[in-house]
Scaffold this active site. Structure first.
Site, PDB file in Angstrom:
ATOM      1  N   MET A 183      42.931  64.980  56.077  1.00 51.83           N
ATOM      2  CA  MET A 183      42.604  63.956  55.079  1.00 51.83           C
ATOM      3  C   MET A 183      43.845  63.107  54.795  1.00 51.83           C
ATOM      4  SD  MET A 183      39.691  65.520  52.641  1.00 51.83           S
ATOM      5  CE  MET A 183      40.729  66.515  51.597  1.00 51.83           C
ATOM      6  N   GLY A 184      44.790  63.115  55.725  1.00 53.99           N
ATOM      7  CA  GLY A 184      45.969  62.266  55.580  1.00 53.99           C
ATOM      8  C   GLY A 184      46.981  62.828  54.596  1.00 53.99           C
TER       9      GLY A 184
ATOM     10  N   HIS B 262      50.641  69.785  58.559  1.00 50.34           N
ATOM     11  CA  HIS B 262      49.769  69.077  59.514  1.00 50.34           C
ATOM     12  C   HIS B 262      50.472  68.932  60.866  1.00 50.34           C
ATOM     13  CE1 HIS B 262      48.256  67.258  55.607  1.00 50.34           C
ATOM     14  NE2 HIS B 262      47.149  67.743  56.141  1.00 50.34           N
TER      15      HIS B 262
ATOM     16  N   GLN C 167      33.146  66.302  50.090  1.00 55.37           N
ATOM     17  CA  GLN C 167      33.682  67.643  49.798  1.00 55.37           C
ATOM     18  C   GLN C 167      34.396  67.709  48.448  1.00 55.37           C
ATOM     19  OE1 GLN C 167      36.372  67.471  53.379  1.00 55.37           O
ATOM     20  NE2 GLN C 167      37.701  68.709  52.109  1.00 55.37           N
TER      21      GLN C 167
ATOM     22  N   GLY D  39      44.836  74.858  59.250  1.00 56.95           N
ATOM     23  CA  GLY D  39      45.917  75.616  58.626  1.00 56.95           C
ATOM     24  C   GLY D  39      45.387  76.792  57.815  1.00 56.95           C
TER      25      GLY D  39
ATOM     26  N   LYS E 104      46.409  78.009  55.154  1.00 60.69           N
ATOM     27  CA  LYS E 104      46.420  77.897  53.687  1.00 60.69           C
ATOM     28  C   LYS E 104      44.975  77.836  53.172  1.00 60.69           C
ATOM     29  CE  LYS E 104      47.554  74.035  51.609  1.00 60.69           C
ATOM     30  NZ  LYS E 104      46.299  73.698  50.885  1.00 60.69           N
ATOM     31  N   ASP E 105      44.127  77.118  53.932  1.00 65.57           N
ATOM     32  CA  ASP E 105      42.708  77.032  53.555  1.00 65.57           C
ATOM     33  C   ASP E 105      41.960  78.171  54.245  1.00 65.57           C
ATOM     34  OD1 ASP E 105      42.451  74.340  52.037  1.00 65.57           O
ATOM     35  OD2 ASP E 105      43.736  73.895  53.743  1.00 65.57           O
TER      36      ASP E 105
ATOM     37  N   GLN F   5      38.192  78.103  54.166  1.00 64.18           N
ATOM     38  CA  GLN F   5      37.668  76.974  54.954  1.00 64.18           C
ATOM     39  C   GLN F   5      37.542  77.368  56.430  1.00 64.18           C
ATOM     40  OE1 GLN F   5      38.563  72.583  54.549  1.00 64.18           O
ATOM     41  NE2 GLN F   5      40.142  73.092  56.024  1.00 64.18           N
TER      42      GLN F   5
HETATM   43  O1  PAF Z   1      41.507  70.735  55.239  1.00 66.10           O
HETATM   44  C1  PAF Z   1      41.268  69.516  55.128  1.00 66.10           C
HETATM   45  O2  PAF Z   1      42.155  68.675  55.066  1.00 66.10           O
HETATM   46  C2  PAF Z   1      39.815  69.046  55.064  1.00 66.10           C
HETATM   47  O3  PAF Z   1      39.030  69.950  54.368  1.00 66.10           O
HETATM   48  C3  PAF Z   1      39.208  68.742  56.442  1.00 66.10           C
HETATM   49  C4  PAF Z   1      39.129  69.982  57.307  1.00 66.10           C
HETATM   50  C5  PAF Z   1      40.048  67.687  57.150  1.00 66.10           C
HETATM   51  C6  PAF Z   1      37.790  68.199  56.285  1.00 66.10           C
HETATM   52  O4  PAF Z   1      37.771  67.022  55.535  1.00 66.10           O
END
Ligand code: PAF
Length: 284
Positions: free
Chosen positions: A30-31, A37, A61, A147, A149-150, A153
């Site tokens: 998400m930049g 990253h 999200q 990553g 950290k999530d 996810q």
């Molecule tokens: O982890 C993130 O930055 C976001 O949840 C992702 C995986 C890019 C989805 O928008």
């Protein structure tokens, strides 16, 4: 590095790469890129021939509109950073490009998305699954990099890939930390000086708890972490759960699983930070 804004352009370029036998590694972001990253991009470059990165702040999200509004955005800086990496294609789509029609798909990930982030950010993982599946459909990567950290996810994305029968391999990469231990996150940019000074207490408490856990039970360890962090006037724990790393369900005893992870979400003012620590992993 080439910057591409439409799915059709991106799909055509990827088709050409694949036709010449190249493997595609994909890093969705998400930049507001940071070293975390960039470590994913590096790993993608190590394991794949072509690296594709996306920068897209996915509205579906965010369960909190203020969080979406204040999410940091700096595409010029992101591009400058990516130009120094293995990234070959940067995909920067608009909301309409990713969602030509509103995405009404609902996913059911069983117990994995009902706890922790799923409990405190209702709808968050549906949005993550919507955007990641859409991006996977466009990019059709061999491998995708996320990553650790999530932590939750990654479990959700793996389950989504299984349910949708996608052929992409999900690769998890270690958490990258600042020198003082704070897990790198785009949200760290939003911390004020006082919050930034206190934020490393999150990681420090998690690390300390690994020693504490050697002589104490799960319940006591959980309490120790929450007390240590809540003692700071700048930080407030939203949840801290010690869970089975596969099912994400809480464990009661250290013997309950071979893979045990502590996952935490903490508020520093309005800013929400997450982190985790592995207590036990017999596979590693
Ligand atoms: O982890 C993130 O930055 C976001 O949840 C992702 C995986 C890019 C989805 O928008």
């Amino acid at each position: 590095m080439e910057v591409v804004e439409t799915s059709a352009q991106l799909a055509a370029k990827i088709k050409d790469f694949k036709a010449s036998g190249k493997t595609i590694g994909f890093v969705p972001t998400m930049g507001a890129l940071h070293q975390g990253h960039l470590s994913l991009v590096k790993e993608a470059g190590r394991l794949c021939d072509v690296v594709v990165v996306s920068v897209f702040v996915n509205p579906t999200q965010f369960n909190n509109p203020d969080d979406l509004d204040r999410y940091p955005r700096d595409i010029e800086k992101d591009m400058a950073l990516l130009r120094q990496t293995a990234c070959e294609l940067l995909f920067v789509p608009s909301v309409n490009e990713v969602y030509p029609e509103p995405d009404t798909r609902v996913f059911d990930f069983g117990s994995i998305d009902k706890v922790m982030e799923g409990q405190f950010r209702p709808g968050h993982f549906i949005g993550v699954a919507q955007v990641v599946s859409r991006l996977f459909d466009i990019v059709r990567p061999h491998k995708a990099f996320f990553g650790a950290k999530d932590f939750q996810q990654i479990a959700v994305v793996r389950e989504m890939v299984r349910q949708l029968n996608m052929s992409v391999q999900v690769v998890d990469c270690p958490i990258i930390r600042e020198e003082d231990g704070l897990a790198m996150s785009s949200r760290n940019l939003l911390l004020n000086d006082e919050q930034r000074k206190k934020a490393p207490l999150i990681a420090r408490s998690l690390f300390d708890s690994c020693n504490f856990a050697l002589a104490n039970g799960v319940k006591e360890t959980r309490q120790m972490v929450m007390d240590a962090i809540n003692a700071s006037n700048q930080l407030e724990v939203e949840y801290f759960e010690i869970v089975d790393g596969n099912t994400l369900q809480p464990v009661m005893l250290w013997d309950d699983s071979d893979y045990i992870v502590g996952c935490i979400a903490v508020y520093a003012g309005e800013i929400r930070l997450i982190d985790n620590v592995v207590y036990k992993n017999s596979m590693s």
